[in-house]
Write a protein that holds these residues in place. Structure first.
Motif, PDB file in Angstrom:
ATOM      1  N   VAL A   1       0.859  -1.181   0.000  1.00 28.51           N
ATOM      2  CA  VAL A   1       0.000   0.000   0.000  1.00 28.51           C
ATOM      3  C   VAL A   1       0.893   1.227   0.000  1.00 28.51           C
ATOM      4  O   VAL A   1       1.803   1.338   0.815  1.00 28.51           O
ATOM      5  CB  VAL A   1      -0.917   0.003   1.251  1.00 28.51           C
ATOM      6  N   SER A   2       0.674   2.154  -0.941  1.00 25.42           N
ATOM      7  CA  SER A   2       1.512   3.352  -0.954  1.00 25.42           C
ATOM      8  C   SER A   2       0.690   4.578  -1.332  1.00 25.42           C
ATOM      9  O   SER A   2      -0.334   4.477  -2.009  1.00 25.42           O
ATOM     10  CB  SER A   2       2.673   3.171  -1.939  1.00 25.42           C
ATOM     11  N   LEU A   3       1.151   5.753  -0.862  1.00 24.06           N
ATOM     12  CA  LEU A   3       0.483   7.009  -1.160  1.00 24.06           C
ATOM     13  C   LEU A   3       0.997   7.517  -2.500  1.00 24.06           C
ATOM     14  O   LEU A   3       2.110   7.203  -2.912  1.00 24.06           O
ATOM     15  CB  LEU A   3       0.789   8.030  -0.079  1.00 24.06           C
ATOM     16  N   GLY A   4       0.185   8.307  -3.175  1.00 19.97           N
ATOM     17  CA  GLY A   4       0.601   8.882  -4.446  1.00 19.97           C
ATOM     18  C   GLY A   4       1.756   9.853  -4.268  1.00 19.97           C
ATOM     19  O   GLY A   4       2.234  10.084  -3.160  1.00 19.97           O
ATOM     20  N   GLU A   5       2.207  10.435  -5.400  1.00 16.57           N
ATOM     21  CA  GLU A   5       3.354  11.337  -5.292  1.00 16.57           C
ATOM     22  C   GLU A   5       2.943  12.614  -4.554  1.00 16.57           C
ATOM     23  O   GLU A   5       1.776  12.941  -4.444  1.00 16.57           O
ATOM     24  CB  GLU A   5       3.880  11.656  -6.679  1.00 16.57           C
ATOM     25  N   GLY A   6       3.936  13.303  -4.043  1.00 18.11           N
ATOM     26  CA  GLY A   6       3.657  14.490  -3.260  1.00 18.11           C
ATOM     27  C   GLY A   6       3.721  14.209  -1.767  1.00 18.11           C
ATOM     28  O   GLY A   6       3.628  15.115  -0.964  1.00 18.11           O
ATOM     29  N   PHE A   7       3.898  12.935  -1.421  1.00 18.50           N
ATOM     30  CA  PHE A   7       4.005  12.578  -0.006  1.00 18.50           C
ATOM     31  C   PHE A   7       5.237  11.724   0.224  1.00 18.50           C
ATOM     32  O   PHE A   7       5.570  10.881  -0.606  1.00 18.50           O
ATOM     33  CB  PHE A   7       2.771  11.799   0.451  1.00 18.50           C
ATOM     34  N   VAL A   8       5.900  11.972   1.338  1.00 18.01           N
ATOM     35  CA  VAL A   8       7.041  11.133   1.696  1.00 18.01           C
ATOM     36  C   VAL A   8       6.586  10.140   2.744  1.00 18.01           C
ATOM     37  O   VAL A   8       6.227  10.518   3.850  1.00 18.01           O
ATOM     38  CB  VAL A   8       8.194  11.987   2.283  1.00 18.01           C
ATOM     39  N   THR A   9       6.546   8.906   2.367  1.00 13.73           N
ATOM     40  CA  THR A   9       6.188   7.852   3.316  1.00 13.73           C
ATOM     41  C   THR A   9       6.763   6.532   2.827  1.00 13.73           C
ATOM     42  O   THR A   9       7.025   6.366   1.643  1.00 13.73           O
ATOM     43  CB  THR A   9       4.656   7.696   3.466  1.00 13.73           C
ATOM     44  N   ASP A  10       6.979   5.632   3.730  1.00 14.13           N
ATOM     45  CA  ASP A  10       7.394   4.294   3.317  1.00 14.13           C
ATOM     46  C   ASP A  10       6.143   3.526   2.932  1.00 14.13           C
ATOM     47  O   ASP A  10       5.141   3.598   3.641  1.00 14.13           O
ATOM     48  CB  ASP A  10       8.096   3.569   4.483  1.00 14.13           C
ATOM     49  N   PRO A  11       6.198   2.794   1.823  1.00 13.74           N
ATOM     50  CA  PRO A  11       5.030   1.975   1.496  1.00 13.74           C
ATOM     51  C   PRO A  11       4.829   0.896   2.558  1.00 13.74           C
ATOM     52  O   PRO A  11       5.787   0.378   3.127  1.00 13.74           O
ATOM     53  CB  PRO A  11       5.385   1.362   0.143  1.00 13.74           C
ATOM     54  N   VAL A  12       3.579   0.623   2.864  1.00 15.36           N
ATOM     55  CA  VAL A  12       3.266  -0.407   3.858  1.00 15.36           C
ATOM     56  C   VAL A  12       3.167  -1.748   3.141  1.00 15.36           C
ATOM     57  O   VAL A  12       2.446  -1.871   2.159  1.00 15.36           O
ATOM     58  CB  VAL A  12       1.940  -0.081   4.558  1.00 15.36           C
ATOM     59  N   ILE A  13       3.923  -2.716   3.614  1.00 12.59           N
ATOM     60  CA  ILE A  13       3.861  -4.040   3.003  1.00 12.59           C
ATOM     61  C   ILE A  13       3.176  -4.991   3.970  1.00 12.59           C
ATOM     62  O   ILE A  13       3.650  -5.195   5.090  1.00 12.59           O
ATOM     63  CB  ILE A  13       5.276  -4.543   2.643  1.00 12.59           C
ATOM     64  N   LEU A  14       2.047  -5.499   3.548  1.00 14.29           N
ATOM     65  CA  LEU A  14       1.300  -6.435   4.380  1.00 14.29           C
ATOM     66  C   LEU A  14       1.656  -7.842   3.919  1.00 14.29           C
ATOM     67  O   LEU A  14       1.217  -8.287   2.867  1.00 14.29           O
ATOM     68  CB  LEU A  14      -0.199  -6.182   4.233  1.00 14.29           C
ATOM     69  N   ASP A  15       2.508  -8.497   4.697  1.00 13.04           N
ATOM     70  CA  ASP A  15       3.036  -9.792   4.289  1.00 13.04           C
ATOM     71  C   ASP A  15       2.008 -10.896   4.446  1.00 13.04           C
ATOM     72  O   ASP A  15       1.256 -10.916   5.427  1.00 13.04           O
ATOM     73  CB  ASP A  15       4.280 -10.136   5.126  1.00 13.04           C
ATOM     74  N   ALA A  16       2.020 -11.797   3.490  1.00 15.81           N
ATOM     75  CA  ALA A  16       1.274 -13.051   3.582  1.00 15.81           C
ATOM     76  C   ALA A  16      -0.166 -12.880   4.047  1.00 15.81           C
ATOM     77  O   ALA A  16      -0.593 -13.432   5.042  1.00 15.81           O
ATOM     78  CB  ALA A  16       2.000 -14.031   4.503  1.00 15.81           C
ATOM     79  N   ALA A  17      -0.918 -12.035   3.324  1.00 21.87           N
ATOM     80  CA  ALA A  17      -2.340 -11.883   3.619  1.00 21.87           C
ATOM     81  C   ALA A  17      -3.107 -12.924   2.828  1.00 21.87           C
ATOM     82  O   ALA A  17      -2.894 -13.087   1.634  1.00 21.87           O
ATOM     83  CB  ALA A  17      -2.791 -10.488   3.215  1.00 21.87           C
ATOM     84  N   LYS A  18      -4.005 -13.621   3.532  1.00 25.60           N
ATOM     85  CA  LYS A  18      -4.713 -14.699   2.835  1.00 25.60           C
ATOM     86  C   LYS A  18      -5.937 -14.124   2.128  1.00 25.60           C
ATOM     87  O   LYS A  18      -7.068 -14.261   2.591  1.00 25.60           O
ATOM     88  CB  LYS A  18      -5.126 -15.777   3.839  1.00 25.60           C
ATOM     89  N   VAL A  19      -5.708 -13.473   1.004  1.00 26.99           N
ATOM     90  CA  VAL A  19      -6.809 -12.832   0.291  1.00 26.99           C
ATOM     91  C   VAL A  19      -6.893 -13.259  -1.169  1.00 26.99           C
ATOM     92  O   VAL A  19      -7.824 -12.898  -1.867  1.00 26.99           O
ATOM     93  CB  VAL A  19      -6.683 -11.290   0.343  1.00 26.99           C
TER      94      VAL A  19
END
Lengths: 295, 294
Positions: free
Chosen positions: B217-235
């Motif tokens: 999950v990541s924010l669009g440009e214009g923001f400084v953030t680390d993308p959130v990685i949700l490991d091994a989601a059973k979806v």
């Protein structure tokens, strides 16, 4: 005679234990050593923590090289509308696989399908057929199909009969007629079945989708060295391919469906793993010379 | 003598042509073409999107001079070399390409090529820039996966002027799935007034053998953030791994041989030996009968 044998055996055992002791670095705590990491940083490490690098032995290498990466099914998609004959894929490939200038694992060909049709450039690697004619004619099981889809060759087994060259309808295989390129440089290097390096004179070599790089999670050499976004590569099982230039990832089935992809010489029933997107809406004009063979 | 002069003349002509090759000449009637699209925010924004997908890989980010080191070098959008072109010249060059520069006449529509010209003009000192890029803001992104409802829940905050984090509303959050060599974009959502967003994962998303997906999950440009990685989601759907190698298909060696082939081969060889043995036995028999009669 018997005693001589036992002395010999004792010598071998003693020698090997001596050798194994050599591979361990002397431990003297507090001693630091400066090392250059693969990313180019100079780091200082305690000598105690040094261990010899994990290098698979030849037999281990051959064993795992026959199995392939579990659960994967590698496919390549070549977008002919993007190719402008930059030949970077060929250069990268020849460097990686120690090939002489006249040897090609991947070759960019000038094509014209019929008399009045537009000529285009077509990179042609091994098609890694799911029904490969080449592996079936090998009398020594040197070339084989892996579970992840790659057709590989073991130069240690190859006897150089060249049956597979005759069997391959795509002319994907090359023979080492001469001493391979940079032979001195690679002398004594453990043979890597997944890169065909070092090459052996008198044996066959072919495109291997850079199986050694795939094992490290990297794209094949040709794919990542293309400057024009021609190649897509990925796992068909997870239905995703990644472009080597733009690093964009897309759905494999959507890509080949929307662009009417085709495979080469489908009528032979070889079931290739390399898909071509037709050379429509070309990004670069064709600049080669094509002889008129159609009139 | 005349031949020599001719040769020199040809050589000079050739060199002159080479020299001209360095400069990119545009036909006079093309130079003065007027841009039919209006220079406004929506056109420049569209032009920027087109630039990012088609041009950025060589020309680099605007103003950063980080184009690829090619010969001739692809100039930066903000550079004088680029901006010295008239709009008609820019349009002609985008349309026809030269050398390493692709011809976009066949891949980008005429209107869109003019929008690209608009985007380039956004960086012309003579123009009032309509697309002003604000310095990237520090943001926080939290995300979790609801495995039963197959949803990704997102909460976003942005750093305000006083250093406090405020709810980030109406921001686009992109959701992708990790694949072998990159992230496959699967969708985008906008955050609501509370800075929250929900994204329903498509049913046909393929995961690994157990159906586990690494969601990014990541924010669009214009923001400084680390993308959130949700490991091994059973979806996701479990990845189908069809068995590729059937033993019968690749039979060149003993271990892969088909039974019928092995049996018929052994039968044929055995039959041949039996035939030979029978002949030999008959010869022996004749010899014995002959001996008895003597």
């Amino acid at each position: 005679m018997k005693t001589l044998g036992s002395i010999g055996a004792a010598g071998v055992v003693g020698g090997s234990s001596f050798l194994s002791s050599c591979s361990k670095v002397q431990t003297t705590s507090g001693d630091k050593i400066r090392l250059l990491t693969s990313s180019g940083e100079l780091v200082e490490v305690d000598k105690e923590q040094l261990k010899p690098a994990d290098m698979p032995s030849l037999t281990e290498n051959q064993k795992r090289g026959r199995k392939g990466l579990p659960g994967r099914s590698w496919v390549m998609v070549i977008d002919l509308s993007k190719c402008r004959n930059a030949r970077e894929c060929m250069k990268g490939c020849q460097n990686h696989h120690q090939l002489r200038p006249e040897q090609h694992h991947i070759n960019v060909l000038q094509m014209q399908d019929a008399e009045h049709t537009a000529p285009y450039y077509m990179p042609k690697p091994c098609q890694h057929c799911d029904n490969p004619p080449c592996t079936k004619v090998c009398p020594v099981n040197a070339t084989f199909k892996r579970e992840d889809g790659i057709v590989l060759i073991d130069n240690e087994r190859c006897i150089g009969c060249r049956f597979c060259i005759a069997a391959c309808p795509y002319s994907a295989r090359v023979f080492n007629w001469f001493e391979p390129r940079d032979a001195e440089k690679y002398e004594g290097v453990t043979y890597n079945i997944e890169a065909n390096v070092p090459q052996k004179k008198g044996t066959i070599s072919k495109c291997l989708f850079s199986a050694d790089r795939l094992r490290d999670g990297k794209l094949p050499t040709c794919v990542s060295s293309c400057p024009n976004g021609v190649y897509w590569f990925g796992d068909r099982n997870e239905n995703a391919v990644t472009n080597g230039t733009t690093k964009e990832t897309t759905s494999f089935s959507k890509l080949i469906k929307e662009n009417a992809a085709y495979t080469l010489m489908e009528e032979l029933g070889t079931k290739p793993r390399v898909y071509y997107l037709p050379p429509k809406d070309r990004a670069f004009p064709f600049q080669g010379e094509i002889e008129d063979h159609h009139s | 003598m005349i031949k020599k002069i001719n040769l020199i003349f040809v050589a000079i002509l050739f060199i002159a042509q080479q020299g001209m090759g360095q400069e990119w000449l545009v036909p006079e009637d093309q130079k003065t073409l007027k841009n039919p699209t209006e220079y406004n925010l929506s056109n420049v924004k569209k032009g920027k999107d087109l630039y990012l997908t088609n041009c950025k890989s060589c020309h680099g980010d605007a103003g950063k001079n980080n184009g690829l080191p090619l010969v001739p070098p692809p100039p930066d959008v903000t550079s004088d070399i680029m901006q010295a072109n008239t709009e008609g010249e820019l349009f002609y060059k985008i349309t026809n390409g030269r050398g390493g520069m692709p011809q976009f006449g066949s891949t980008i529509s005429e209107d869109d090529r003019w929008r690209l010209v608009n985007y380039i003009r956004n960086y012309n000192p003579a123009n009032e820039p309509v697309l002003v890029e604000a310095p990237p803001q520090k943001a926080k992104l939290l995300a979790s996966v609801n495995e039963t409802e197959k949803k990704v829940e997102v909460f976003a905050e942005v750093e305000g002027n006083d250093g406090k984090f405020l709810v980030l509303a109406n921001a686009s959050v992109s959701i992708s799935a990790k694949k072998a060599f990159g992230n496959l974009p699967i969708g985008e959502v906008l955050t609501n007034a509370e800075g929250r967003a929900e994204y329903a994962i498509p049913k046909d998303l393929i995961g690994d053998e157990q159906g586990l997906v690494n969601v990014v999950v990541s924010l669009g440009e214009g923001f400084v953030t680390d993308p959130v990685i949700l490991d091994a989601a059973k979806v996701g759907q479990p990845k189908q791994v069809p068995k590729l190698i059937k033993k019968e298909v690749l039979w060149s060696t003993n271990e892969n041989v088909q039974t019928w082939l092995l049996l018929s081969y052994l039968g044929a060889v055995g039959g041949a030996w039996l035939a030979i043995a029978y002949v030999v036995f008959q010869i022996f028999k004749i010899w014995r009968v002959g001996k008895q009669q003597e």
